[in-house]
Design a protein around this motif. Sequence first.
Motif, short mmCIF file in Angstrom:
data_model
loop_
_atom_site.label_atom_id
_atom_site.label_comp_id
_atom_site.label_asym_id
_atom_site.label_seq_id
_atom_site.Cartn_x
_atom_site.Cartn_y
_atom_site.Cartn_z
N SER A 233 0.58 -0.63 -0.26
CA SER A 233 0.39 -0.20 0.27
C SER A 233 0.65 1.47 -0.13
CB SER A 233 -0.89 0.43 1.25
OG SER A 233 -1.81 -1.39 1.71
N LEU A 234 -0.11 2.61 -0.59
CA LEU A 234 0.94 3.93 -0.27
C LEU A 234 1.26 4.09 0.84
CD1 LEU A 234 0.69 2.91 -3.74
CD2 LEU A 234 0.17 5.39 -3.71
N GLN A 235 2.34 4.68 1.25
CA GLN A 235 1.80 5.62 2.53
C GLN A 235 0.76 6.28 2.31
OE1 GLN A 235 4.64 6.40 5.04
NE2 GLN A 235 5.82 4.36 4.09
N PHE A 236 0.00 6.47 3.81
CA PHE A 236 -0.77 7.26 4.01
C PHE A 236 -0.86 8.90 3.95
CE2 PHE A 236 -3.35 8.90 7.83
CZ PHE A 236 -4.96 8.52 7.12
N ARG A 237 -2.05 9.32 3.44
CA ARG A 237 -2.29 10.18 3.06
C ARG A 237 -1.05 11.74 2.41
NH1 ARG A 237 -7.25 12.02 3.95
NH2 ARG A 237 -6.65 14.51 3.29
N VAL A 238 -0.45 12.87 2.74
CA VAL A 238 0.53 13.13 2.93
C VAL A 238 1.86 12.89 3.70
CG1 VAL A 238 0.12 15.62 1.91
CG2 VAL A 238 -0.36 15.48 4.47
N MET A 239 1.92 11.43 4.79
CA MET A 239 3.21 10.78 4.89
C MET A 239 2.70 11.84 6.42
SD MET A 239 5.23 10.30 1.63
CE MET A 239 6.13 9.73 2.99
N TYR A 240 2.01 12.03 6.90
CA TYR A 240 2.37 13.39 8.23
C TYR A 240 3.44 12.79 9.03
CZ TYR A 240 -2.81 14.52 7.60
OH TYR A 240 -3.97 14.05 6.95
N ASP A 241 4.23 14.09 9.96
CA ASP A 241 5.58 13.27 10.78
C ASP A 241 6.62 12.58 10.45
OD1 ASP A 241 5.33 14.46 13.02
OD2 ASP A 241 3.91 12.56 13.92
#
Length: 288
Positions: free
Chosen positions: A185-193
């Motif tokens: 799976s891709l990284q979640f959203r804008v990769m917060y943090d």
Amino acid sequence: MRMRQLLAVGIVLAVAMGAVWLGAAPGWAQQPRYATTKVADDVYMFRWIGHQALFVVTPDGVIATDPISVEAAKVYREEIKKITPQPVRYVIYSHHHFDHITGGAAFADTAIFVAHARTRQRLLELMNPNVPLPSVTYRDRMTLELGGRKVELHYVGRNHTDNSTVVLVPDQKVLFAVDFIPIRSLQFRVMYDTYPMELIESLKRVELMDFNILVPGHGPISNKDAVREHREYLQDLAAEVKKYLDRGVSLVDTIRQLKLPKYEKWGGYEQFLPMNVERFFEYYRRGV
Ligand SMILES: [Zn+2]
């Protein structure tokens, strides 16, 4: 004959759909709300909706990870009780994000809370009353010993946060890693943090560790291939974003044009690719 062929096609389709469905974030409503799965000898995974934790049972007590939430932790405790009368002696936090570690009070009567030193620091800043502070911390590596079993905590560098702990059960070669290794799976959203380049280095360190079974914080139980594949995804993404930036393409146009067909079957491809692109674009453009 025709019926049999149709049936075979149906089974193949069901398997294919199941694989997609397990890999993607939506669709949890079709599963029971929680489940406990044996992963190896005395090693179990507790799943609560879309979140997962690992626990190890020993004759002298249980070493658990992530309580997940106030509601989940109560069920988690009951699920452990079905396997052993022994109390939970340790609760390890994988990182400081509340969607994984809220609800520790359910174990506070018997457990010591353990985490990376910076996890404690973050929690001190955030002061969430539903997250007991870790009283034992480490920086590089620590081994917990209980009932003749060893459980190792490793810090593999900054990745999804600056304080992620990887939990290794060395005798069963089981590794528990949360949020920084999405399974196909891709990284979640804008990769917060997230620290994008250090994340890649962190994955390389995990690839060098001695394990066969990967239990993730979300998604199907997997193995080392998933770590390599995710590292390759990030490297492909980074290289592609850099090309667009070097050609002077704007952020908006890069998001619109950049595709990685090799990963189009992965979970979150349509939804998260634009946001993953934005994260790397800003890394290269502004160094943030
Ligand atoms: Zn997280």
